[in-house]
Design a protein around this motif. Structure first.
Motif: not given
Lengths: 326, 304
Positions: A153-158, A195-199, A266-268, A272-278
């Motif tokens: 999947p390309s977006n979101g956490r779940i 996680a791969v992009a960020l890591g 940037l990654t979030e 569309s990762w609903p984290g503090i960055g976004r």
């Protein structure tokens, strides 16, 4: 040392509103704001008070857990920031696991096979990894693995259709608590690409540092002695060399956490990762200054705490390091 | 130094002839050039940087399309003989935009890094040389700035000043100041203990002259090496800010902005994403390789 840094951090985040060129209230509300609305906002934000009093009020608020109220959602930032923070911590942790596991093993491999094709290949991977922009890598991953191959999947956490109800907002922990392994698997599939992009960048830095640090230790006399005793190569590397090569690697780990937390914005945004960055990014677009201030303060605070923990870990890993003693 | 003092009969140094420093300087330069050529990393990095620099300087003059020239009939056209890198959603030539983008990225990198070198070095010089409360004050400022993840602080600064390429450059320059400041401070702390500085003080030379004619030239090497490495970081940070809409504004052909503008066409027109991204990557790679190479040649201690 920690106290002045924390005070300085609070001054910088406080200045975010006060350093806006012109009238901050007008800038926040936009050009079309009525004078009444501007006056009301000034009143509610206490912008009419002397600057020092405003700062003292701001610090008092932070210390009592009041991080301000979002202009958009009208909710207390302290209340709504929790799930975003959990999402970022989960993503950063996953990225760091990838970075440490692959980075260290790549570095070890390069040091073990020094000056061979393996070493050169590993270092080419590392130098490219350091140079690739995280947002571009994320976009390419989305294109190849999510859209073209449809593997992940390309977006979101779940998957929202699963109707997953979080408890702690750490989805992996929540899925395990609830015994919902389908949700666990789905959360796992969702976290892989971001996680791969960020890591990747931390992975490359860790690989380079592990290699140089391992090479230095591998040349030492005690490793030669261990080798002469007939200890297996695996034990020489993972037991005897790695522990002494770990201090510089740990330093890079601490520094990379900053890169990770910064890169999370940037990654979030991409995934569309609903984290503090976004959360902060959207606040910037909406000129939601209380959220921008608190979001940035919290990320910086986490970064400072991680570096403090890393400093303490030095002494734990290497008992020769002692703090507070001459 | 101790080795010199224990020598039983030190050989008296010959009286230097008039042209001797020139020969020494030339051989030093020659030796440096040979070490440079020996370093694969430095040579490849310098090659990439040189190519990108040439592209930025003369590239735009050789283009058939302007970076903002719209061809409404060929929107999102695939790469072809006419449009080497295809066209974007407005029908603009991606190749022309990528080539023009090199100017922006190099300019941002140059401005941000040179700005942070000047300010950081000056603060580091003062902190390292004068010490005491000035050192404490400046070092704490560095600590505070370093407490923020770089890009985050840049975002905060741009959020204050408003999104624009100029403000992004200022933000990147500010966040890089402590890196150079700390480096300079540590060099000054070492250099100011050297005999030639003590001698200069002893003959009553003014502080300003000691700082700028004796300490600064002897502390310069690691700053230059770090500057090359930070150039790479500045290019990535500028592209990151552009991607978030906080840097260059339309229609500027900034690489990060190009990526965010065409995100939605990634499936149908991947060339709009691939080429600007590769351009960022190669520029950063070039400066990273050059910086690594220079570090190994000029200052191997920094590697540790």
């Amino acid at each position: 040392m920690l106290i002045p840094v924390l005070i300085g951090m609070s001054i910088i985040t406080f200045s975010i509103v006060h350093a806006i060129p012109g009238d901050p209230a007008k800038a926040i509300l936009g050009e079309k704001a009525t004078p009444e609305a501007v006056a009301q906002l000034k009143e509610s934000m206490g912008l009419g008070k002397p600057l020092f009093i405003q700062y003292v009020d701001y610090v008092k608020g932070i210390l009592s857990g009041d991080l301000g109220t979002s202009f958009i959602t009208k909710t207390s930032v302290a209340e709504e920031i929790g799930p975003y923070l959990a999402a970022t911590m989960e993503l950063s942790f996953a990225a760091m696991v990838i970075a440490v596991f692959f980075g260290m093993n790549l570095g070890i491999l390069a040091a073990w096979r020094h000056n061979t094709g393996v070493d050169y290949t590993a270092m080419v991977i590392a130098i490219i990894g350091v140079s690739v922009p995280v947002f571009w890598l994320g976009l390419m991953e989305q294109w190849v693995f999510a859209q073209d191959l449809s593997w992940l999947p390309s977006n979101g956490r779940i998957d929202a259709r699963m109707g997953f109800e979080p408890i702690t907002n750490f989805y992996f922990i929540d899925a395990l608590i609830q015994g919902d392994f389908v949700a666990f698997g789905d959360a796992f599939r969702h976290i892989i690409l971001p996680a791969v992009a960020l890591g990747t960048i931390p992975m490359a830095y860790i690989a380079r540092m592990t290699r140089s640090s391992m090479l230095e230790v591998m040349r030492s006399d005690y490793i030669r002695t261990v080798r002469a005793k007939g200890v297996s190569e695996f034990l020489i590397i993972y037991k005897h060399t790695l522990r002494n090569a770990f201090i510089p690697i740990l330093t890079v780990f601490g520094l990379q956490m900053g890169l990770l937390l910064g890169g999370a914005i940037l990654t979030e945004t991409i995934f569309s990762w609903p984290g503090i960055g976004r959360y902060v990014y959207e606040a910037i677009n909406n000129r939601d200054y209380p959220v921008i201030q608190s979001g940035i303060l919290i990320i910086a605070f986490i970064f400072v705490m991680i570096n403090l923990i890393v400093d303490l870990l030095y002494a734990w890993i290497d008992p020769r390091i002692q703090y507070g003693k001459e | 130094m101790s080795a010199n003092t224990t020598m039983p009969t030190p050989t008296p140094s010959p009286v230097p002839k008039k042209n001797e420093p020139k020969i020494e300087g030339t051989s030093r330069l020659h030796e440096g050039w040979r070490s440079f050529l020996k370093s694969k990393s430095a040579v490849i990095g310098a090659g990439i940087v040189l190519v990108i620099l040439l592209i930025a300087i003369i590239g735009p003059m050789l283009l058939t399309f302007g970076y903002n020239e719209v061809d409404a009939n060929s929107r999102l056209a695939a790469p072809s003989a006419e449009h080497w890198f295809g066209t974007d959603d407005l029908g603009r030539d991606v190749f022309a935009r990528v080539i023009n983008g090199a100017r922006i990225s190099l300019w941002v990198g140059f401005f941000a890094v040179s700005g942070s070198i000047v300010v950081g070095s000056l603060l580091g010089l003062l902190a390292g040389y004068y010490g005491r409360w000035l050192d404490v004050l400046i070092s704490r400022i560095f600590d505070i700035l370093l407490a923020f993840p770089g890009i985050l602080l840049a975002i905060a600064i741009v959020a204050m000043l408003g999104p624009s390429l100029k403000n992004a450059m200022y933000a990147i320059a500010i966040i890089n100041v402590p890196t150079f400041g700390r480096l300079m401070r540590s060099r000054v702390l070492a250099v100011k203990q050297e005999d030639f500085v003590l001698a200069a003080k002893a003959i009553g030379m003014k502080d300003r002259r000691i700082l700028f004619t004796h300490i600064l030239p002897n502390s310069w090497t690691p700053i230059m090496v770090q500057g090359t490495l930070n150039f790479a970081i500045a290019v990535i940070e500028a592209a990151g800010l552009g991607f978030l809409g906080l840097g260059a504004q339309p229609p500027e052909p900034e690489w990060g902005k190009m990526l965010s503008d065409c995100r939605q066409y990634i499936q149908s027109a991947p060339w709009t994403m691939i080429f600007p991204g590769l351009a960022i990557m190669f520029t950063v790679l070039g400066f990273n390789l050059l910086g690594d190479g220079l570090r190994d040649i000029l200052d191997p201690r920094m590697k540790q």
